[in-house]
Design a protein around this motif. Structure first.
Motif, mmCIF file in Angstrom:
data_model
loop_
_atom_site.group_PDB
_atom_site.id
_atom_site.type_symbol
_atom_site.label_atom_id
_atom_site.label_comp_id
_atom_site.label_asym_id
_atom_site.label_seq_id
_atom_site.Cartn_x
_atom_site.Cartn_y
_atom_site.Cartn_z
ATOM 1 N N GLY A 59 0.780 -1.233 0.000
ATOM 2 C CA GLY A 59 0.000 0.000 0.000
ATOM 3 C C GLY A 59 0.814 1.287 0.000
ATOM 4 O O GLY A 59 0.240 2.376 0.130
ATOM 5 N N LYS A 62 4.483 1.285 -4.351
ATOM 6 C CA LYS A 62 5.552 0.668 -5.160
ATOM 7 C C LYS A 62 5.042 0.297 -6.565
ATOM 8 O O LYS A 62 5.658 0.637 -7.567
ATOM 9 N N SER A 63 3.909 -0.412 -6.591
ATOM 10 C CA SER A 63 3.365 -0.809 -7.902
ATOM 11 C C SER A 63 2.919 0.420 -8.684
ATOM 12 O O SER A 63 3.051 0.455 -9.912
ATOM 13 N N THR A 64 2.394 1.400 -7.964
ATOM 14 C CA THR A 64 1.984 2.640 -8.633
ATOM 15 C C THR A 64 3.170 3.239 -9.373
ATOM 16 O O THR A 64 3.064 3.579 -10.565
HETATM 17 N N1 LIG Z 1 -6.010 1.916 -9.797
HETATM 18 C C1 LIG Z 1 -6.118 2.428 -8.569
HETATM 19 N N2 LIG Z 1 -7.146 3.247 -8.250
HETATM 20 C C2 LIG Z 1 -7.252 3.783 -7.020
HETATM 21 N N3 LIG Z 1 -6.378 3.567 -6.030
HETATM 22 C C3 LIG Z 1 -5.331 2.768 -6.275
HETATM 23 C C4 LIG Z 1 -5.144 2.145 -7.557
HETATM 24 N N4 LIG Z 1 -4.009 1.391 -7.513
HETATM 25 C C5 LIG Z 1 -3.512 1.542 -6.271
HETATM 26 N N5 LIG Z 1 -4.297 2.363 -5.531
HETATM 27 C C6 LIG Z 1 -4.062 2.792 -4.141
HETATM 28 O O1 LIG Z 1 -2.809 3.458 -4.106
HETATM 29 C C7 LIG Z 1 -2.111 3.123 -2.920
HETATM 30 C C8 LIG Z 1 -0.770 2.487 -3.307
HETATM 31 O O2 LIG Z 1 -1.027 1.242 -3.921
HETATM 32 P P1 LIG Z 1 0.087 0.339 -4.618
HETATM 33 O O3 LIG Z 1 0.895 1.204 -5.524
HETATM 34 O O4 LIG Z 1 -0.580 -0.820 -5.205
HETATM 35 O O5 LIG Z 1 0.994 -0.077 -3.360
HETATM 36 P P2 LIG Z 1 2.017 -1.285 -3.188
HETATM 37 O O6 LIG Z 1 2.385 -1.803 -4.537
HETATM 38 O O7 LIG Z 1 3.175 -0.670 -2.463
HETATM 39 O O8 LIG Z 1 1.330 -2.314 -2.361
HETATM 40 C C9 LIG Z 1 -3.008 2.188 -2.130
HETATM 41 O O9 LIG Z 1 -3.714 2.978 -1.212
HETATM 42 C C10 LIG Z 1 -3.932 1.625 -3.185
HETATM 43 O O10 LIG Z 1 -5.170 1.266 -2.645
#
Ligand SMILES: Nc1ncnc2c1ncn2[C@@H]1O[C@H](COP(=O)(O)OP(=O)(O)O)[C@@H](O)[C@H]1O
Ligand SMILES: [Mg+2]
Length: 267
Positions: A59, A62-64
């Protein structure tokens, strides 16, 4: 234990050209009236041939950030330059290796690797096949080219996916949490393979993980992400010789050091 004579020191990266430059990259997801602040501004440079790990709990963006680099998501603010040019949308110069492999079950092993090469090789089947074979050799699957995907183990599927991602010679390989579905032995073997491939192809790689040992085992550099919205809390250079063994106590010690950085009180 591994003999130290077969290991090479981590190659120095300072002085190599900058491959990716991230300037004030931040992200707010907007769903209707809802805003989710996913990432605070990130500034960093990733050099050619560097293996960078984005590490942190779930959360923290990172993936973002990886998806932004891939061009699957837009930045809210900031800019990303690849070889000095702005990144706009997906392109085969940045390829993503997905956790679920993304392989086509109706194609056999070599056809999967050839799939992404067709355009590059102007649909010349022989050139495509030769290139695909070269990369199947790299992941030690040259004996399995005609086998169907469903006959492969999880680790073998992951290696086909790796060959498919590397064969078009992307400038940057992006990898998001690729290993959790594998058993410990397969994982350890794959860590070895990935490092060997990294050393042979000299690829620039960014890998996302929440496992500090994986970060310590694979990264030249580890960016530690934390918080919501996420931010880069620490930038750690891992100066251990390669190949590294995930079960080596030195790697475990390094992983403990990464955890200390994650848990250190923020400003
Ligand atoms: N497509 C999306 N739409 C809305 N919120 C998102 C989306 N993808 C990720 N998030 C939110 O953005 C935040 C970071 O998510 P993410 O990048 O997946 O984290 P990680 O990869 O570190 O677990 C989280 O609060 C997640 O719920
Ligand atoms: Mg993630």
């Amino acid at each position: 234990m591994d003999g130290t004579d077969s290991k090479s020191p981590a190659a120095p990266v300072a002085g190599r050209p900058v491959k990716l430059k991230l300037s004030n990259v931040s992200k707010i997801y907007r769903n209707g009236t809802q805003e989710i602040h996913a990432l605070q501004p990130v500034n960093t440079e990733i050099r050619e041939g560097e293996f960078v790990v984005f590490f942190g709990p779930s959360g923290c963006g990172k993936s973002t950030l990886l998806n932004i680099i891939a061009g699957f998501e837009d930045v809210t603010e900031g800019e990303i330059l690849l070889d000095g040019k702005p990144v706009e949308g997906p392109h085969h110069d940045r390829l993503m290796l997905f956790q679920e492999h993304g392989l086509f079950p109706w194609l056999n092993v070599i056809e999967n690797v050839m799939y992404g090469l067709k355009r590059q090789f102007r649909f010349k089947p022989k050139a495509c096949r030769n290139r695909a074979r070269e990369f199947l050799r790299l992941v030690h699957l040259e004996e399995f080219e005609k086998v169907s995907i469903h006959e492969l183990s999880g680790g073998m599927k992951q290696r086909v996916a790796l060959a498919r991602a590397l064969a078009p010679d992307p400038k940057v390989l992006l990898v998001d949490e690729p290993f959790p579905a594998l058993d410990a032995l397969t994982r350890a073997k794959l860590y070895g393979d990935i490092q060997e491939i990294f050393q042979r192809t000299k690829k620039t790689i960014i890998l996302v993980t929440h496992d500090p040992r994986e970060a310590a085992c694979l990264g030249d550099r580890v960016l530690v992400f934390s918080g919501r919205p996420g931010r880069v809390k620490a930038d750690i250079t891992i100066d251990l010789p390669r190949p590294r063994d995930i079960n080596d106590p030195v790697v475990a010690e390094c992983a403990a050091g990464i955890m200390v950085q994650l848990e250190a009180p923020g400003e």
